[in-house]
Design an enzyme around this catalytic site. Structure first.
Site, PDB file in Angstrom:
ATOM      1  N   HIS A  52       9.135  -0.715   9.221  1.00 16.12           N
ATOM      2  CA  HIS A  52       8.226  -1.866   9.280  1.00 16.12           C
ATOM      3  C   HIS A  52       8.356  -2.763   8.045  1.00 16.12           C
ATOM      4  O   HIS A  52       8.733  -3.922   8.126  1.00 16.12           O
ATOM      5  CB  HIS A  52       6.772  -1.377   9.361  1.00 16.12           C
ATOM      6  CG  HIS A  52       6.511  -0.393  10.441  1.00 16.12           C
ATOM      7  ND1 HIS A  52       6.472  -0.759  11.767  1.00 16.12           N
ATOM      8  CD2 HIS A  52       6.268   0.948  10.406  1.00 16.12           C
ATOM      9  CE1 HIS A  52       6.202   0.312  12.497  1.00 16.12           C
ATOM     10  NE2 HIS A  52       6.081   1.358  11.702  1.00 16.12           N
ATOM     11  N   ASP A  92       0.889  -1.183   0.000  1.00 17.27           N
ATOM     12  CA  ASP A  92       0.000   0.000   0.000  1.00 17.27           C
ATOM     13  C   ASP A  92       0.927   1.233   0.000  1.00 17.27           C
ATOM     14  O   ASP A  92       1.041   1.945   0.977  1.00 17.27           O
ATOM     15  CB  ASP A  92      -0.980   0.001   1.190  1.00 17.27           C
ATOM     16  CG  ASP A  92      -0.315  -0.030   2.558  1.00 17.27           C
ATOM     17  OD1 ASP A  92       0.793  -0.604   2.678  1.00 17.27           O
ATOM     18  OD2 ASP A  92      -0.882   0.536   3.513  1.00 17.27           O
TER      19      ASP A  92
END
Ligand code: BDR
Ligand code: CA
Length: 320
Positions: free
Chosen positions: A244, A10
């Site tokens: 992340h 995303d």
């Protein structure tokens, strides 16, 4: 032999860094990218992925659009916190030319199912956004759940969530989808906040990219500096931004960077703990564990790999 990989992104600043990590890893052969909603709407994410691939000279990598919103919703709006962290364009306001390539024909679900059929366990799928498209692939073909090897960024087992006290952002977007993934997929690695909030990037590192004077270096520095500034507001105690999504790609290259707990996982889908990732009490004594959760990380080694790979990649791009 190079490991085949599909990234489900995303894109998103740390998704962009994850894509760059994959592009800078000779151990990986990128079969394709699938684009999901999350940090941005699906169209923006696909556009960002195409633009980043073009920046690094890889217009040969197909990008397939995935599902536009969560399973139980019929539309998607970018959360205020996502826009604050990733910027309105998803890449921290960094400017990239409009890509000259378009999204590939064929939707992401079809692409994922066919790739797993074709490559089996030679392929690893690394989702770094909400699990909606992966859950749809699981439902589309029973052999997908059986054979897909999934290394996902998402969840939090031993630490609090980042968008709700219980919920990490990717799982929070579509808890039902991640729950389905945990219950049905046979080979899941969870790289969650437990480890990704220990791997931090600061302006000391982004200055290295900026000093390269290349288009790639300037892009990485502009995007990451925005991300670092956002973290200074939302999580000043950390002293940097969480890497992340790149950590999930790094684990696909070298699982030895982390240590695992072997569990059967579920996601709470009701009540105040909605979005929590936790061991499934009904499968606690099942000898077969379908998930491994990264619980410890070799921070120093990961950061050295991350900087080495991204700096080498950015060095090769034209002068800014
Ligand atoms: C995850 O949420 C998104 O904002 C990031 O891109 C990352 O995938 C971290 O919780
Ligand atoms: Ca992401």
């Amino acid at each position: 032999m190079r490991r085949k990989i599909i990234l489900d992104l995303d894109t998103g600043i740390d998704d962009a860094l994850a894509l760059a990590y994959a592009l800078g890893s000779p151990e990986l052969e990128i079969i394709g990218v699938t684009g999901t909603y999350g940090n941005v709407a699906v169209d923006t994410g696909v556009r960002n992925a195409l633009a980043i691939l073009e920046l690094f000279g890889r217009t040969d990598v197909p990008v397939h659009a995935g599902l536009p919103c969560a399973r139980e919703c019929d539309s998607f709006e970018v959360l205020e916190i996502s826009e604050f962290i990733h910027g309105a364009n998803g890449i921290g306001g960094a400017q990239l030319p409009e890509p000259t390539t378009a999204a590939a024909e064929g939707d992401a679900v079809e692409f994922l199912v066919e790739s797993v059929r074709k490559y089996g366990d030679e392929l690893v799928i690394v989702p770094t956004g909400p699990s909606t498209t992966i859950a749809a692939a699981i439902e589309a073909d029973s052999s997908f759940a059986e054979n897909a090897r999934i290394i996902m960024m998402g969840g939090a087992l031993t630490v609090p969530g980042n968008v709700r006290p219980w919920a990490e952002a990717n799982v929070h977007q579509d808890p039902e989808a991640t729950d389905l993934l945990f219950r049905r997929a046979r080979d899941v690695t969870m790289v969650g906040l437990d480890v990704t909030l220990q791997t931090l990037l600061t302006t000391r590192e982004t200055a290295v990219w900026r000093s390269l004077g290349t288009r790639g270096g300037t892009f990485l520095a502009d995007a990451a500096d925005h991300y670092i500034r956002a973290y200074e507001t939302t999580s000043p105690h950390l002293g940097g931004c969480g890497l992340h999504d790149p950590l999930a790609v790094a684990v696909a290259v070298d699982p030895g960077l982390v240590e695992f707990l072997h569990l059967n996982l579920k996601v709470d889908t009701h009540g105040e703990t909605r979005g929590r990732t936790i061991a499934d009490e009904t499968r606690l004594n099942d000898p077969v564990k379908t998930a491994r959760v990264a619980a410890l990380v070799d921070v120093e080694r990961f950061l050295a790999e991350f900087m080495g790979r991204l700096t080498a990649l950015a060095e090769k791009t034209p002068a800014a």
